[in-house]
Design a protein around this motif. Structure first.
Motif, PDB file in Angstrom:
ATOM      1  N   SER A 546       0.881  -1.126  -0.023  1.00  0.00           N
ATOM      2  CA  SER A 546       0.019  -0.082   0.082  1.00  0.00           C
ATOM      3  C   SER A 546       0.936   1.286  -0.158  1.00  0.00           C
ATOM      4  CB  SER A 546      -0.871   0.087   1.232  1.00  0.00           C
ATOM      5  OG  SER A 546      -1.362   1.364   1.558  1.00  0.00           O
ATOM      6  N   PRO A 547       0.439   2.302  -0.726  1.00  0.00           N
ATOM      7  CA  PRO A 547       1.320   3.444  -0.354  1.00  0.00           C
ATOM      8  C   PRO A 547       1.116   4.267   0.858  1.00  0.00           C
ATOM      9  CG  PRO A 547      -0.987   4.075  -1.570  1.00  0.00           C
ATOM     10  CD  PRO A 547      -0.708   2.398  -1.492  1.00  0.00           C
ATOM     11  N   HIS A 548       0.428   3.750   1.682  1.00  0.00           N
ATOM     12  CA  HIS A 548       0.313   4.214   3.024  1.00  0.00           C
ATOM     13  C   HIS A 548       1.297   3.605   4.134  1.00  0.00           C
ATOM     14  CE1 HIS A 548      -3.168   6.303   1.499  1.00  0.00           C
ATOM     15  NE2 HIS A 548      -3.770   5.505   1.330  1.00  0.00           N
ATOM     16  N   LEU A 549       1.958   2.679   3.802  1.00  0.00           N
ATOM     17  CA  LEU A 549       2.942   2.176   4.685  1.00  0.00           C
ATOM     18  C   LEU A 549       4.452   2.948   5.022  1.00  0.00           C
ATOM     19  CD1 LEU A 549       2.985  -1.494   3.338  1.00  0.00           C
ATOM     20  CD2 LEU A 549       1.462  -0.383   4.834  1.00  0.00           C
ATOM     21  N   LEU A 550       4.817   2.760   6.041  1.00  0.00           N
ATOM     22  CA  LEU A 550       5.988   3.282   6.371  1.00  0.00           C
ATOM     23  C   LEU A 550       7.069   2.018   6.645  1.00  0.00           C
ATOM     24  CD1 LEU A 550       5.188   6.379   8.846  1.00  0.00           C
ATOM     25  CD2 LEU A 550       5.738   6.487   6.271  1.00  0.00           C
ATOM     26  N   SER A 551       8.397   2.355   6.734  1.00  0.00           N
ATOM     27  CA  SER A 551       9.163   1.419   7.071  1.00  0.00           C
ATOM     28  C   SER A 551       9.380   1.522   8.587  1.00  0.00           C
ATOM     29  CB  SER A 551      10.489   1.759   6.444  1.00  0.00           C
ATOM     30  OG  SER A 551      11.182   2.943   7.109  1.00  0.00           O
ATOM     31  N   GLU A 552      10.044   0.361   9.179  1.00  0.00           N
ATOM     32  CA  GLU A 552       9.979   0.645  10.612  1.00  0.00           C
ATOM     33  C   GLU A 552      11.234   1.647  11.208  1.00  0.00           C
ATOM     34  OE1 GLU A 552      11.430  -3.486  11.206  1.00  0.00           O
ATOM     35  OE2 GLU A 552       9.474  -4.221  11.780  1.00  0.00           O
ATOM     36  N   PRO A 553      12.044   1.927  10.257  1.00  0.00           N
ATOM     37  CA  PRO A 553      13.033   2.838  10.947  1.00  0.00           C
ATOM     38  C   PRO A 553      12.331   4.207  10.493  1.00  0.00           C
ATOM     39  CG  PRO A 553      14.432   1.375   9.511  1.00  0.00           C
ATOM     40  CD  PRO A 553      13.005   1.013   9.462  1.00  0.00           C
ATOM     41  N   ALA A 554      11.403   4.317   9.806  1.00  0.00           N
ATOM     42  CA  ALA A 554      10.705   5.634   9.616  1.00  0.00           C
ATOM     43  C   ALA A 554       9.822   5.860  10.818  1.00  0.00           C
ATOM     44  CB  ALA A 554      10.126   5.706   8.562  1.00  0.00           C
ATOM     45  N   ILE A 555       9.041   4.735  11.177  1.00  0.00           N
ATOM     46  CA  ILE A 555       8.115   4.930  12.128  1.00  0.00           C
ATOM     47  C   ILE A 555       8.791   5.332  13.535  1.00  0.00           C
ATOM     48  CG2 ILE A 555       6.510   3.356  13.809  1.00  0.00           C
ATOM     49  CD1 ILE A 555       5.643   1.563  11.272  1.00  0.00           C
ATOM     50  N   VAL A 556       9.923   4.629  13.746  1.00  0.00           N
ATOM     51  CA  VAL A 556      10.768   4.911  14.962  1.00  0.00           C
ATOM     52  C   VAL A 556      11.012   6.280  14.889  1.00  0.00           C
ATOM     53  CG1 VAL A 556      12.570   4.453  16.536  1.00  0.00           C
ATOM     54  CG2 VAL A 556      11.321   2.663  15.426  1.00  0.00           C
ATOM     55  N   ALA A 557      11.744   6.897  13.737  1.00  0.00           N
ATOM     56  CA  ALA A 557      12.034   8.305  13.735  1.00  0.00           C
ATOM     57  C   ALA A 557      11.039   9.198  13.727  1.00  0.00           C
ATOM     58  CB  ALA A 557      12.839   8.177  12.233  1.00  0.00           C
ATOM     59  N   ARG A 558       9.985   8.930  13.418  1.00  0.00           N
ATOM     60  CA  ARG A 558       8.766   9.977  13.289  1.00  0.00           C
ATOM     61  C   ARG A 558       8.191   9.826  14.799  1.00  0.00           C
ATOM     62  NH1 ARG A 558       5.536  10.030   7.741  1.00  0.00           N
ATOM     63  NH2 ARG A 558       7.517   9.864   6.362  1.00  0.00           N
ATOM     64  N   MET A 559       8.127   8.631  15.205  1.00  0.00           N
ATOM     65  CA  MET A 559       7.537   8.813  16.799  1.00  0.00           C
ATOM     66  C   MET A 559       8.603   9.497  17.565  1.00  0.00           C
ATOM     67  SD  MET A 559       7.003   5.288  19.080  1.00  0.00           S
ATOM     68  CE  MET A 559       8.525   4.537  19.080  1.00  0.00           C
ATOM     69  N   ALA A 560       9.812   9.410  17.595  1.00  0.00           N
ATOM     70  CA  ALA A 560      10.700  10.020  18.240  1.00  0.00           C
ATOM     71  C   ALA A 560      10.570  11.404  18.283  1.00  0.00           C
ATOM     72  CB  ALA A 560      12.342   9.521  17.930  1.00  0.00           C
ATOM     73  N   ARG A 561      10.665  11.915  16.884  1.00  0.00           N
ATOM     74  CA  ARG A 561      10.345  13.337  16.979  1.00  0.00           C
ATOM     75  C   ARG A 561       9.037  14.050  17.553  1.00  0.00           C
ATOM     76  NH1 ARG A 561      10.569  13.269  10.550  1.00  0.00           N
ATOM     77  NH2 ARG A 561       9.861  15.565  10.764  1.00  0.00           N
ATOM     78  N   ALA A 562       8.206  13.129  17.486  1.00  0.00           N
ATOM     79  CA  ALA A 562       6.876  13.681  18.027  1.00  0.00           C
ATOM     80  C   ALA A 562       7.024  13.742  19.591  1.00  0.00           C
ATOM     81  CB  ALA A 562       5.865  12.558  17.678  1.00  0.00           C
ATOM     82  N   VAL A 563       7.534  12.687  20.082  1.00  0.00           N
ATOM     83  CA  VAL A 563       7.859  12.582  21.631  1.00  0.00           C
ATOM     84  C   VAL A 563       8.640  13.411  22.112  1.00  0.00           C
ATOM     85  CG1 VAL A 563       8.110  11.110  23.437  1.00  0.00           C
ATOM     86  CG2 VAL A 563       6.736   9.998  21.399  1.00  0.00           C
ATOM     87  N   LEU A 564       9.857  13.628  21.472  1.00  0.00           N
ATOM     88  CA  LEU A 564      11.106  14.062  22.067  1.00  0.00           C
ATOM     89  C   LEU A 564      11.091  15.720  21.560  1.00  0.00           C
ATOM     90  CD1 LEU A 564      13.799  11.534  21.637  1.00  0.00           C
ATOM     91  CD2 LEU A 564      12.181  11.763  23.827  1.00  0.00           C
ATOM     92  N   GLY A 565      10.481  15.950  20.600  1.00  0.00           N
ATOM     93  CA  GLY A 565      10.419  17.174  19.946  1.00  0.00           C
ATOM     94  C   GLY A 565      11.704  17.853  19.825  1.00  0.00           C
ATOM     95  N   GLU A 566      11.628  19.272  19.974  1.00  0.00           N
ATOM     96  CA  GLU A 566      13.157  19.872  19.551  1.00  0.00           C
ATOM     97  C   GLU A 566      14.131  19.791  20.605  1.00  0.00           C
ATOM     98  OE1 GLU A 566      13.465  21.683  16.513  1.00  0.00           O
ATOM     99  OE2 GLU A 566      11.376  21.158  16.469  1.00  0.00           O
ATOM    100  N   GLY A 567      13.659  19.239  21.590  1.00  0.00           N
ATOM    101  CA  GLY A 567      14.638  18.898  22.679  1.00  0.00           C
ATOM    102  C   GLY A 567      15.668  18.104  22.677  1.00  0.00           C
TER     103      GLY A 567
END
Length: 760
Positions: A546-567
Motif C-alpha cells: 500500500s502507498p500508506h505504509l512506512l518502514s520500521e526505521p521511519a516509524i521509530v524516527a517519526r515517533m521519536a520526533r513527535a515525542v522528544l520534540g525540539e529538545g
C-alpha cells in the motif's frame, strides 16, 4: 491462481490422525510450498519473489535465523521459509472497509489462522476510547496520540517497548536509542521467551552469549549432538548442513522426547538422489524424558572424567576455571537417578559415551527443548562443561550452537534491545549521541506483563510480533494488556494482539522484508544478523502492499520526533532519509561493526562479527577464562496420574503464525487441538485414542488453568510426557513459572492432568 481469504473460521472439531512420517522434505514439501505460495501470490509473483530469498542481492527470509553458505542455491529457501514469504508477499489486503465490517469483539473470536489469512494491513488504524472497531487515522495523528500518552506518564518506566525478532538492525538500534533518550530500559524482546537461558549460561561460562560455530564447523565436525530441537519444522535448512556433515563422516546423536521426521531422514529437494532416497541423519536417538538433559550431560561428564586420557588436560589447565569443584560434582553423579530423570537405558548412555570418546571435534546444537525449563540455565552450563572437558570450544569443527528461531532476534540484542544493558554499551551510546541513558534495569517480558497487570506500566509499544499469542498465562496476559492506556502494534498482518487492546489502540502498518524501501536519499536496504553471527544486507524487490505504509526505521524516527520534540539533538529525520547514516552510528557504538557500510559494499554476502572464544580461544568472563560450573542436578518430578507437557509448533506454523491446520510429519490434519500421549500412559489414565480431554495444569500455589477440548492422540512420546501446540496451550503456563536466572517462561515443563472433556 490467487485464492481469497477464508470468510469463516474452519471447523477444527475432528482432526484426522495418521501414522507419523519418518522423512522430511522431498517432493511433498515442494508441492506444498508451491501450492501455498501460488494461493497467496500467484504464479508470476511466486517465481519473482522466491528466487530472491536469501540471495546476496535479495532479501533475508523473514523466517528462521539459519545462515547461508557463501555459495547459494538458486532456490535458497525451505518449505516454511516459503510459507513465511508467501504470507508477507500475499496479494490479499486488509483495508479500512475490513475493519468497519469487523468490530474488535468479532476479531477476538477469530482464530490466529483466520486473522493471518486476511492479508496485509494497508493503512494506520486507530481504536478510540469507547470505540468498538478500528478506524483509519493519519500517520501524523497516530504519532501525536503516542506522544500524548508517553508525555503524560509520571515516569518513562511506565512505558514498554517490545521488539520482535524480525526487526532489522537499523530499526532495533533506533528503537533502543529512542527508548533510552526517552528515559527507560524497558526493552523486552522475544529473546526473553526463547534463548535468554542460552545467553545467560554462555555469557557466564564462555563470555559471549552467542553460538561459537560456523557452517563450516558443522561440516567438519566428527559428532553433532542435536538436543531439544526439531530442525525439520523449525529450521529446515539446517538439515542440509547435517546432511553434508554426515557425508563427510560425522555422526549425529538426537536427544528429544519425540521422534522427529527431519532427524530421521532428510530428502533433499535440491538433488535427484535426495528426492528419491534421502539421507539417514541420526545415528543414535536418545528419547529423553522432558527436562532430563542436565542429568544426562552430568553423567556423561562423570564418565568422561573416569576414562583415562579422555580429558583435554592442557586446555583445561590453560583456558578454564573452576574445574576441581565441577569435577567433584560430576563424579557424584548417580546412575539410578540419571536413568530415572532421563528415562534412558544404561546401554543407550554407554553407546552415547562411545561416540563422544571417538570424536575429536564435537558440536552441541539446541533450541527451546533446553531453554524453557526452570533449570534451563544450569542445563546449558552443563552442556558447556561437556564441551570444555575435551577442549571442544575454540577449535574448528567444535563448539556451542544455540539455534535461534527468528531471523534477527540475535541482531536485535546486539543492537542494544535488552532490559539489562552492559554499562560499556550505554557509555558508548551516550558519548555518541550526547544523551544520558538510564542505568537501572528495565522489564523483561514476564516483568512487563506483571507491570501491566499491577498498574506499573501504562503504554505498550510493539515493534512487530504477536505479544499476546507468544506469551504465557493467556488469561492473565490478556487482562494485563487491557489495563494499558495505549497499545501500539507495528505490523504487516493481523494477529491476536490486535484484538486485545488497551483503552486506546493503534495498528501501524509497515513494510516487510519483501517490499522495496525508498526514502528521500533513494532505495534503502537493512541488515540482519544470523544465528552464527554473520551480518548481511536485505533488499526487498516488490512494490509495497500500500502507498500508506512506512518502514520500521521511519516509524521509530517519526515517533521519536513527535515525542522528544525540539529538545532532541538526535538527527531522526536524517536517519529516516538514509539508513547508511544509522549504520555509521552503529559502527561507532557497537563493537565489531567498524566500517559497517564499507564492509557491506565490499562483500555482498556480509561479514562475521568477532567472537573471542571461537577466534582466539579467549574467554571474556569475570575470571578471564572459560568457567566450569557445578550446579545441583535438577529435573521435573511429576505426581502420580499426571503428565509433563511440552508446548511445541506444528509443521504448519512459524512461532505464532499459523499457515494451516496440518502437522504433516506427525500425521495430524484438519485441526490443532490435539495432545500427543504415549499409548501406555493414555491407557493408564483411561483415554482411548480419539477421546477428548481437557488439559488442566497444576501450579505450586494450588492454582489450576484449563485448556478444553483436545483430541487425545496415541503417539510415541517419551513415557510420562505429552505434547501440544502453542499458542493454544500457552493458557496452561503460569506467568510465575520461569527459568531461574533468565526468567524465561517454562513452557516445556508444564504438569498437567487430563480430564474427560465435555467437548467430546
Amino acid at each position: 491462481m490467487v485464492s481469497k481469504p477464508p470468510v469463516g473460521d474452519p471447523v477444527q472439531d475432528a482432526p484426522q490422525v495418521a501414522a507419523p512420517q519418518h522423512a522430511a522434505a522431498g517432493l511433498p514439501a515442494v508441492a506444498h510450498t508451491l501450492r501455498i505460495a501460488q494461493a497467496q501470490m500467484g504464479v508470476r509473483r511466486t517465481a519473482r519473489t522466491l528466487l530472491k530469498v536469501n540471495q546476496k542481492d535479495g532479501f533475508d527470509c523473514p523466517g528462521c535465523a539459519w545462515p547461508e553458505a557463501d555459495k547459494r542455491h538458486v532456490a535458497e529457501f525451505c518449505e516454511n521459509g516459503a510459507k513465511a514469504v508467501a504470507e508477507e508477499a500475499t496479494l490479499r489486503r486488509v483495508t479500512p472497509e475490513f475493519f468497519a465490517a469487523h468490530p474488535v469483539a468479532d476479531l477476538a473470536t477469530r482464530s490466529g489462522y483466520w486473522l493471518g489469512q486476511q492479508g496485509r494491513i494497508t493503512q494506520p488504524m486507530y481504536l478510540p476510547e469507547g470505540g468498538d472497531r478500528y478506524e483509519p487515522v493519519s500517520w501524523e495523528r497516530a504519532f501525536s496520540i503516542i506522544a500524548e500518552e508517553l508525555t503524560a506518564l509520571s515516569s518513562p518506566d511506565e512505558a514498554l517497548f517490545y521488539t520482535s525478532g524480525r526487526t532489522s538492525n537499523e530499526a532495533a538500534f533506533l528503537l533502543q536509542l529512542f527508548a533510552r533518550e526517552f528515559g527507560t530500559n524497558n526493552l523486552p524482546d522475544c529473546s526473553n521467551m526463547c534463548h535468554e537461558s542460552s545467553g545467560s549460561a554462555l555469557t557466564e561460562t564462555i563470555g559471549v552469549g552467542k553460538g561459537s560455530v560456523s557452517l563450516e564447523d558443522l561440516h567438519r565436525a566428527d559428532l553433532i549432538v542435536v538436543a531439544g530441537q526439531n530442525p525439520g519444522t523449525n529450521h529446515p535448512r539446517m538439515l542440509s548442513a547435517l546432511e553434508k556433515a554426515k557425508a563427510a563422516g560425522a555422526r549425529i546423536i538426537s536427544v528429544n522426547p519425540l521422534p522427529e521426521a527431519g532427524l530421521e531422514r532428510f530428502k533433499n529437494p535440491q538433488t535427484a538422489q535426495g528426492m528419491i532416497r534421502g539421507a539417514a541423519l541420526t545415528d543414535l536417538f536418545l528419547q529423553i524424558r522432558i527436562g532430563g538433559d542436565q542429568a544426562l550431560f552430568r553423567l556423561l561428564n562423570k564418565l568422561v572424567l573416569e576414562t583415562e586420557g579422555a580429558v583435554d588436560e592442557a586446555f583445561v589447565r590453560d583456558h578454564t576455571h573452576g574445574y576441581e569443584e565441577f569435577a567433584a560434582a560430576a563424579k557424584a553423579a548417580d546412575w539410578d537417578e540419571t536413568l530415572a530423570a532421563t528415562g534412558l537405558s544404561r546401554a543407550e548412555i554407554e553407546r552415547a559415551l562411545e561416540m563422544v570418546l571417538a570424536s575429536e571435534r564435537t558440536i552441541v546444537c539446541w533450541a527451546m527443548g533446553l531453554t524453557q525449563h526452570k533449570h534451563s540455565v544450569p542445563t546449558i552450563r552443563e552442556v558447556v562443561n561437556f564441551l570444555l572437558l575435551r577442549g571442544n570450544i575454540g577449535r574448528p569443527g567444535a563448539g556451542v550452537c544455540p539455534v535461534r528461531g527468528h531471523s534477527n532476534v540475535q541482531g536485535d540484542r546486539t543492537m542494544g534491545i535488552f532490559e539489562r544493558p552492559a554499562p560499556a554499551f550505554l557509555d558508548a551510546l551516550d558519548k555518541e549521541f550526547g544523551i544520558v541513558s538510564p542505568r537501572h534495569h528495565g522489564f523483561d517480558v514476564v516483568r512487563s506483563i506483571q507491570a501491566l497487570r499491577d498498574g506499573e506500566a501504562k503504554v505498550f509499544f510493539a515493534m512487530g510480533g504477536n505479544f499476546v499469542g507468544a506469551t504465557p498465562d493467556t488469561d492473565v496476559t490478556e487482562a494485563a494488556m487491557r489495563n494499558a492506556r495505549l497499545t501500539v502494534h507495528v505490523s504487516t498482518k493481523l494477529n491476536r494482539s490486535h484484538a486485545v487492546t488497551g483503552t486506546r489502540a493503534l495498528i501501524l502498518p509497515t513494510l516487510g522484508r519483501t517490499d522495496k524501501d525508498v526514502q528521500k536519499s533513494g532505495k534503502q536496504f537493512v541488515t540482519v544478523e544470523d544465528s552464527m553471527g554473520l551480518v548481511h544486507a536485505s533488499r526487498g524487490n516488490l512494490p509495497p502492499a500500500s502507498p500508506h505504509l512506512l518502514s520500521e526505521p521511519a516509524i521509530v524516527a517519526r515517533m521519536a520526533r513527535a515525542v522528544l520534540g525540539e529538545g532532541s539533538a538526535t538527527p531522526w529525520e536524517e536517519f529516516e532519509a538514509d539508513y547508511a547514516r544509522i549504520r555509521d552510528r552503529i559502527a561507532r557504538v557497537v563493537p565489531g561493526f567498524e566500517d559497517f557500510n564499507a564492509r557491506l559494499a565490499a562483500d555482498p554476502g556480509g561479514f562475521a562479527l568477532p567472537h573471542a572464544p571461537r577466534d582466539e580461544r579467549r574467554f571474556p568472563t569475570r575470571t578471564g577464562k572459560a568457567n566450569f560450573t557445578a550446579a545441583p542436578v535438577e529435573y521435573p518430578r511429576v505426581p502420580e496420574g499426571r503428565l509433563l507437557l511440552q508446548t511445541l509448533r506444528s509443521h504448519d506454523q512459524y512461532n505464532t503464525t499459523i499457515y494451516g491446520l496440518d502437522d504433516r510429519y506427525r500425521g495430524i490434519t484438519g485441526g490443532r487441538r490435539v495432545v500427543l500421549v504415549h499409548p501406555e500412559d493414555a491407557a493408564a489414565l483411561g483415554f482411548a485414542d480419539g477421546a477428548y480431554a481437557d488439559l488442566v495444569s497444576e501450579w505450586t500455589d494450588g492454582s489450576e488453568r484449563r485448556a478444553p477440548g483436545f483430541r487425545v492422540v496415541h503417539y510415541p512420546t517419551a513415557r510420562g510426557c505429552a505434547a501440544a501446540y502453542y499458542p493454544e496451550t500457552n493458557v496452561l503456563v503460569p506467568l510465575e513459572s520461569t527459568a531461574d536466572v533468565s526468567n524465561t517462561p517454562a513452557s516445556k515443563s508444564v504438569i498437567v492432568r487430563l480430564e474427560q472433556s465435555e467437548s467430546a
